[in-house]
Design a protein around this motif. Structure first.
Motif, PDB file in Angstrom:
ATOM      1  N   VAL A   1      -4.703   0.603  -8.208  1.00 42.64           N
ATOM      2  CA  VAL A   1      -4.015  -1.021  -8.324  1.00 42.64           C
ATOM      3  C   VAL A   1      -3.353  -1.456  -9.185  1.00 42.64           C
ATOM      4  O   VAL A   1      -3.456  -1.120 -10.040  1.00 42.64           O
ATOM      5  CB  VAL A   1      -5.474  -1.268  -7.992  1.00 42.64           C
ATOM      6  CG1 VAL A   1      -6.013  -1.350  -6.628  1.00 42.64           C
ATOM      7  CG2 VAL A   1      -6.213  -2.161  -8.885  1.00 42.64           C
TER       8      VAL A   1
ATOM      9  N   LEU B   1      -8.475   5.697  -3.127  1.00 40.22           N
ATOM     10  CA  LEU B   1      -8.246   4.475  -3.643  1.00 40.22           C
ATOM     11  C   LEU B   1      -7.829   5.303  -4.772  1.00 40.22           C
ATOM     12  O   LEU B   1      -8.558   4.762  -5.782  1.00 40.22           O
ATOM     13  CB  LEU B   1      -8.402   3.305  -3.271  1.00 40.22           C
ATOM     14  CG  LEU B   1      -7.546   1.902  -3.603  1.00 40.22           C
ATOM     15  CD1 LEU B   1      -6.346   2.084  -3.172  1.00 40.22           C
ATOM     16  CD2 LEU B   1      -8.144   0.658  -3.872  1.00 40.22           C
TER      17      LEU B   1
ATOM     18  N   ILE C   1      -8.539  -6.451  -4.393  1.00 46.08           N
ATOM     19  CA  ILE C   1      -7.688  -6.632  -4.420  1.00 46.08           C
ATOM     20  C   ILE C   1      -6.168  -7.764  -4.394  1.00 46.08           C
ATOM     21  O   ILE C   1      -5.672  -7.765  -5.506  1.00 46.08           O
ATOM     22  CB  ILE C   1      -7.580  -4.729  -4.537  1.00 46.08           C
ATOM     23  CG1 ILE C   1      -8.698  -4.385  -4.815  1.00 46.08           C
ATOM     24  CG2 ILE C   1      -6.162  -4.594  -5.223  1.00 46.08           C
ATOM     25  CD1 ILE C   1      -8.568  -3.356  -5.012  1.00 46.08           C
TER      26      ILE C   1
ATOM     27  N   CYS D   1      -0.181  -1.090  -9.298  1.00 44.36           N
ATOM     28  CA  CYS D   1       1.097  -0.724  -9.738  1.00 44.36           C
ATOM     29  C   CYS D   1       2.343  -0.985  -9.508  1.00 44.36           C
ATOM     30  O   CYS D   1       2.729  -1.515  -9.163  1.00 44.36           O
ATOM     31  CB  CYS D   1       0.779   1.134  -9.423  1.00 44.36           C
ATOM     32  SG  CYS D   1      -1.068   1.676  -9.578  1.00 44.36           S
TER      33      CYS D   1
ATOM     34  N   LEU E   1       0.473  -1.324   0.067  1.00 45.74           N
ATOM     35  CA  LEU E   1       0.046  -0.450  -0.241  1.00 45.74           C
ATOM     36  C   LEU E   1       0.664   1.491   0.289  1.00 45.74           C
ATOM     37  O   LEU E   1       1.569   0.855   1.035  1.00 45.74           O
ATOM     38  CB  LEU E   1      -0.965  -0.141   0.862  1.00 45.74           C
ATOM     39  CG  LEU E   1      -1.959  -0.934   1.537  1.00 45.74           C
ATOM     40  CD1 LEU E   1      -2.430  -0.641   3.013  1.00 45.74           C
ATOM     41  CD2 LEU E   1      -3.120  -0.371  -0.005  1.00 45.74           C
TER      42      LEU E   1
ATOM     43  N   LEU F   1     -10.182  -3.686  -0.664  1.00 46.78           N
ATOM     44  CA  LEU F   1      -7.851  -4.056  -0.329  1.00 46.78           C
ATOM     45  C   LEU F   1      -8.319  -5.269  -0.060  1.00 46.78           C
ATOM     46  O   LEU F   1      -6.690  -6.301  -1.056  1.00 46.78           O
ATOM     47  CB  LEU F   1      -7.930  -3.519   1.056  1.00 46.78           C
ATOM     48  CG  LEU F   1      -7.990  -1.944   0.327  1.00 46.78           C
ATOM     49  CD1 LEU F   1      -7.570  -0.975   2.213  1.00 46.78           C
ATOM     50  CD2 LEU F   1      -7.255  -1.579  -0.478  1.00 46.78           C
TER      51      LEU F   1
ATOM     52  N   ALA G   1      -0.973  -0.783  -4.429  1.00 48.31           N
ATOM     53  CA  ALA G   1      -2.552   0.225  -4.466  1.00 48.31           C
ATOM     54  C   ALA G   1      -1.584   1.388  -4.224  1.00 48.31           C
ATOM     55  O   ALA G   1      -1.181   1.458  -3.262  1.00 48.31           O
ATOM     56  CB  ALA G   1      -3.836  -0.369  -4.033  1.00 48.31           C
TER      57      ALA G   1
ATOM     58  N   HIS H   1      -3.368  -8.504  -7.907  1.00 47.91           N
ATOM     59  CA  HIS H   1      -2.456  -8.796  -6.242  1.00 47.91           C
ATOM     60  C   HIS H   1      -1.388  -8.353  -6.224  1.00 47.91           C
ATOM     61  O   HIS H   1       0.031  -8.148  -5.528  1.00 47.91           O
ATOM     62  CB  HIS H   1      -2.920  -9.589  -5.819  1.00 47.91           C
ATOM     63  CG  HIS H   1      -1.532 -10.928  -6.259  1.00 47.91           C
ATOM     64  ND1 HIS H   1      -1.849 -11.755  -7.652  1.00 47.91           N
ATOM     65  CD2 HIS H   1      -0.436 -11.707  -5.868  1.00 47.91           C
ATOM     66  CE1 HIS H   1      -1.334 -13.344  -8.090  1.00 47.91           C
ATOM     67  NE2 HIS H   1      -0.764 -12.466  -6.609  1.00 47.91           N
TER      68      HIS H   1
ATOM     69  N   ILE I   1      -8.863   3.159 -10.390  1.00 45.80           N
ATOM     70  CA  ILE I   1      -9.756   2.970  -9.441  1.00 45.80           C
ATOM     71  C   ILE I   1     -10.591   3.918  -9.047  1.00 45.80           C
ATOM     72  O   ILE I   1     -11.842   4.544  -9.579  1.00 45.80           O
ATOM     73  CB  ILE I   1      -9.448   2.113  -8.419  1.00 45.80           C
ATOM     74  CG1 ILE I   1      -9.291   1.008  -8.692  1.00 45.80           C
ATOM     75  CG2 ILE I   1     -10.759   2.103  -7.928  1.00 45.80           C
ATOM     76  CD1 ILE I   1      -9.764  -0.286  -9.143  1.00 45.80           C
TER      77      ILE I   1
END
Length: 264
Positions: free
Chosen positions: A179, A176, A157, A181, A127, A154, A169, A165, A145
């Motif tokens: 994701v 948020l 994801i 990334c 995160l 979360l 994020a 996954h 998102i």
């Protein structure tokens, strides 16, 4: 002359525009909900009241309807309770609302809830908490998102079967943003060899930006926090909660102090 223009034309115009804006916001609020039917029913009942009182002049029916409307405020408050709660929450989330009423940082609790469950299930999490340095170039490498933060979102994801996954994020304030990334990996030779890609990506981003990066190890469930190029390992959930609350409370105070009203 100016006083006459203000009282005769400008003030009534502002009054009408304000009322029109309020009605427009109310219509947007109830659009697509069951409240539309309730409003239509109230409109029909109001029309019946006018007809019975001024044209038919039925005393019993007039008395009954007038007593009904005297308690209509309480009725409306009960019927539209969900919409009123949503409207007040939306008002508090606006920038001006945040200046008047400090945010409750409920999104921090959502993050903590997701982290705690991920640690228990040994689910990998990465995160990124954006600070003053923008992370748009990193956000664009993933899937946009721009939604509200929730523990359930979360967890979905970062579930191992999710195609997103393995990426990071990115969180901007209480939203948020993106994701899945991609983040730059750190080449710091002092990092332990056992650290995987998530931890090296967390440290790598914190070397280039002022972002805070929260990591949960998929192998051990250990919680870590990367900031300013350093990795703090084996944090507890309460450590993270305290750090995040202090961080966002400082940011809230900073935003308040940097806002100064403009005087005429």
């Amino acid at each position: 002359m100016i006083q006459m223009l203000w009282s005769t034309y400008l003030l009534p115009a502002i009054d009408i525009l304000l009322i029109a804006f309020v009605f427009y916001q109310v219509l947007l609020l109830i659009k697509g909900t069951h409240s539309v039917q309730v409003v239509m029913g109230l409109a029909v009942l109001m029309g019946m009241t006018l007809v019975i009182r001024h044209f038919l002049k039925l005393p019993a029916a007039t008395w009954l309807l007038e007593n009904f409307w005297s308690g209509a405020v309480v009725l409306l408050a009960v019927v539209f309770q969900p919409e009123l709660r949503t409207a007040l929450a939306h008002l508090g989330s606006r920038p001006l609302g945040r200046l008047i009423i400090p945010g409750r940082l409920s999104f921090v609790d959502e993050i903590i809830g997701a982290v705690q469950e991920a640690m228990q299930r040994q689910m990998g999490i990465l995160l990124v908490l954006e600070q003053d340095v923008g992370l748009r170039n990193y956000a664009e490498t993933g899937t946009m998102i721009n939604g509200e933060i929730s523990k359930e979102l979360l967890m979905a994801i970062f579930h191992y079967r999710s195609p997103l996954h393995d990426g990071a994020a990115i969180i901007q304030n209480d939203r948020l943003v993106a994701v899945g990334c991609l983040l730059p990996l750190s080449n710091d030779p002092s990092l332990a060899k056992i650290l995987g890609t998530r931890h090296r990506a967390a440290v790598g981003l914190s070397e280039f930006t002022d972002a805070w990066v929260v990591v949960v190890s998929e192998e051990t469930g250990v919680l870590s926090l990367a900031r300013a190029g350093r990795l703090e390992r084996e944090l507890t959930v309460e450590d993270l909660r305290r750090n995040l609350r202090e961080l966002y409370e400082r940011r809230a105070e900073k935003n308040k102090s940097s806002w100064t009203p403009t005087h005429a």
